[in-house]
Design an enzyme around this catalytic site. Sequence first.
Site, PDB file in Angstrom:
ATOM      1  N   HIS A 164       0.835  -1.206   0.000  1.00 41.59           N
ATOM      2  CA  HIS A 164       0.000   0.000   0.000  1.00 41.59           C
ATOM      3  C   HIS A 164       0.868   1.254   0.000  1.00 41.59           C
ATOM      4  O   HIS A 164       2.052   1.228   0.352  1.00 41.59           O
ATOM      5  CB  HIS A 164      -0.939   0.018   1.204  1.00 41.59           C
ATOM      6  CG  HIS A 164      -0.237   0.145   2.536  1.00 41.59           C
ATOM      7  ND1 HIS A 164       0.462  -0.905   3.112  1.00 41.59           N
ATOM      8  CD2 HIS A 164      -0.119   1.185   3.395  1.00 41.59           C
ATOM      9  CE1 HIS A 164       0.962  -0.515   4.272  1.00 41.59           C
ATOM     10  NE2 HIS A 164       0.636   0.753   4.459  1.00 41.59           N
ATOM     11  N   ASP A 169       0.542   5.105   1.693  1.00 45.25           N
ATOM     12  CA  ASP A 169      -0.216   5.692   2.790  1.00 45.25           C
ATOM     13  C   ASP A 169      -1.197   6.762   2.319  1.00 45.25           C
ATOM     14  O   ASP A 169      -0.890   7.578   1.441  1.00 45.25           O
ATOM     15  CB  ASP A 169       0.739   6.315   3.812  1.00 45.25           C
ATOM     16  CG  ASP A 169       1.485   5.275   4.633  1.00 45.25           C
ATOM     17  OD1 ASP A 169       0.964   4.149   4.772  1.00 45.25           O
ATOM     18  OD2 ASP A 169       2.582   5.597   5.131  1.00 45.25           O
ATOM     19  N   HIS A 216       4.678   0.099   0.414  1.00 46.50           N
ATOM     20  CA  HIS A 216       5.394  -0.642   1.444  1.00 46.50           C
ATOM     21  C   HIS A 216       4.505  -1.720   2.046  1.00 46.50           C
ATOM     22  O   HIS A 216       3.284  -1.721   1.862  1.00 46.50           O
ATOM     23  CB  HIS A 216       5.960   0.281   2.530  1.00 46.50           C
ATOM     24  CG  HIS A 216       4.947   1.155   3.206  1.00 46.50           C
ATOM     25  ND1 HIS A 216       4.437   2.293   2.641  1.00 46.50           N
ATOM     26  CD2 HIS A 216       4.348   1.050   4.424  1.00 46.50           C
ATOM     27  CE1 HIS A 216       3.576   2.866   3.462  1.00 46.50           C
ATOM     28  NE2 HIS A 216       3.499   2.118   4.556  1.00 46.50           N
ATOM     29  N   ARG A 232       5.117   6.863  14.028  1.00 45.24           N
ATOM     30  CA  ARG A 232       5.282   7.431  12.693  1.00 45.24           C
ATOM     31  C   ARG A 232       4.819   8.881  12.668  1.00 45.24           C
ATOM     32  O   ARG A 232       3.826   9.234  13.297  1.00 45.24           O
ATOM     33  CB  ARG A 232       4.471   6.621  11.672  1.00 45.24           C
ATOM     34  CG  ARG A 232       4.686   7.045  10.223  1.00 45.24           C
ATOM     35  CD  ARG A 232       3.809   6.236   9.290  1.00 45.24           C
ATOM     36  NE  ARG A 232       2.404   6.663   9.375  1.00 45.24           N
ATOM     37  CZ  ARG A 232       1.386   5.977   8.879  1.00 45.24           C
ATOM     38  NH1 ARG A 232       1.590   4.825   8.269  1.00 45.24           N
ATOM     39  NH2 ARG A 232       0.155   6.429   8.994  1.00 45.24           N
TER      40      ARG A 232
END
Length: 306
Positions: free
Chosen positions: A132, A134, A282, A297
């Site tokens: 995917h 983000d 990723h 994150r």
Amino acid sequence: MSVDLPARIQLREAVTPADGIVEGPRVLQQSPREPYELFTLRPLGRVIGAEIDGVDLAEPVTPALRAELNRALLEWKVVFFRDQRITPAQQRAFAANWGELETNPFIPRGENDEVTRFERTAAMPGFENIWHTDVTWRPNPALGSVLRLIEVPPVGGDTMWADMAAAYDNLPDDVRARIDGLTAVHDYLPGFDRFADPALLAQWQERFPPVEHPVVRTHPETGRRTLFVNQAFTTHIVGLDRAESDRLLRYLFLQAHTPEFQVRFSWEPNSVAFWDNRATQHYAVNDYHPHVRIAERVAIAGDRPF
């Protein structure tokens, strides 16, 4: 001189299989790369992924260092730093050198709304083990992300990234001609409905309606053409009937699975990854459950894909 082959060997015609994956050399374009003066860079893959030594992310980033780090990010798509004992505030400060920070309403927060916390335990396994990009469900998907590992399982828990410009470059000519100019719909629901609170998902439907993005976007800094659909959030291609859209998307999703386009990073505590969300997909490998894996994150707001 001719060679007589056994009767049981049948040579195939040189045609592209239905899934678009063929053996043999890949087209792996590399931009001209000048030496770095302010740090040491060690490539981990042919076209994607490099480890950087000699940078302390706890310290302020000078304009010269920012320029070199940005060049490394554009050239390698994801860069890694080891032994970075930084606070969430220092992580935010580093990421803010690339723009405004964004929040994510569907992931638990860390120190504040700009820090998302991925705390994976026996009771809460990871759901990020799908290729995917983000937040493509936003009109302006993230420019990039800075991920810091706090607790690492005893074995496993790697993350993989795929270079989606290389994926586009290696599509057959007829497929590139077919998808250039098409747009696809992206929606947060498919990516979060398996584990997020249904009431929370419903709460954000008006604020985050489905959006359209080009199937092939142009990177705003490098000019590279990049395949920009992903299995987590892309639901269908505009203007195609559902069956044709599903077939084409399955074909395009599969391109991220090609190892020549990938890099795999094995985490240690205090490792940091900084990736270009405009050029990559990723996949967080979920091979460590029921062990604990904790990461935080910070994401940088991006622009509208074109």
